[in-house]
Design an enzyme around this catalytic site. Structure first.
Site, PDB file in Angstrom:
ATOM      1  N   CYS A   1      -7.808  -2.798  -5.383  1.00  0.00           N
ATOM      2  CA  CYS A   1      -7.462  -1.588  -4.622  1.00  0.00           C
ATOM      3  C   CYS A   1      -6.645  -0.607  -5.479  1.00  0.00           C
ATOM      4  CB  CYS A   1      -6.684  -2.016  -3.376  1.00  0.00           C
ATOM      5  SG  CYS A   1      -5.904  -0.685  -2.461  1.00  0.00           S
TER       6      CYS A   1
ATOM      7  N   CYS B   1      -3.412   0.710  -3.923  1.00  0.00           N
ATOM      8  CA  CYS B   1      -2.389  -0.347  -3.892  1.00  0.00           C
ATOM      9  C   CYS B   1      -1.609  -0.361  -5.200  1.00  0.00           C
ATOM     10  CB  CYS B   1      -3.026  -1.711  -3.659  1.00  0.00           C
ATOM     11  SG  CYS B   1      -3.903  -1.886  -2.095  1.00  0.00           S
TER      12      CYS B   1
END
Length: 104
Positions: free
Chosen positions: A29, A32
Site C-alpha cells: 500500500c 500506507c
C-alpha cells in the site's frame, strides 16, 4: 511505535491504559508508506499521551474484518477498548493530530 498482532491486540490495544492510534496497513500500500513517517513524528511528539501502533492486515486479517476496515490506510483511535475516532486514507499530520486531539 509498536507492532500489534492478532495475538496481542486485546492486550496492546483494547487493554491499554492510554488511547491507541492503530494503523491498519499493508506492505503493498503506497499511501500506507506515505503516512508511516508522519505516525513516527506523532509518536515522538505525543507518545506520552497516545500509543501509536501498526497492524499488517495481510498477516492479521481477522482484526481488520472485526472492525470493517475495507480501505488502507485506516487509522482507528481506541480509548477504553472502543473506537472513538476513525481516519480513512492518507492524511497530513495536522489532520491526524486534529482528529485525535479531543480524545487524548
Amino acid at each position: 511505535m509498536i507492532e500489534v498482532t492478532a495475538e496481542t491486540f486485546e492486550r496492546d490495544v483494547l487493554g491499554s491504559d492510554r488511547p491507541v492510534l492503530l494503523d491498519f496497513w499493508a506492505e503493498w500500500c503506497p499511501p500506507c508508506k506515505m503516512i508511516s513517517p508522519i505516525l513516527e513524528e506523532i509518536d515522538r511528539e505525543y507518545g506520552d499521551k497516545v500509543v501509536i501502533a501498526k497492524i499488517d492486515v495481510d498477516e492479521h486479517p481477522s482484526i481488520a474484518l472485526r472492525y470493517d476496515v475495507i480501505g488502507l490506510p485506516t487509522l482507528n483511535l481506541y480509548r477504553d477498548g472502543e473506537v472513538v475516532h476513525q481516519i480513512k486514507g492518507a492524511r497530513p499530520k495536522r489532520a491526524i493530530v486534529d482528529g485525535i486531539a479531543p480524545h487524548i
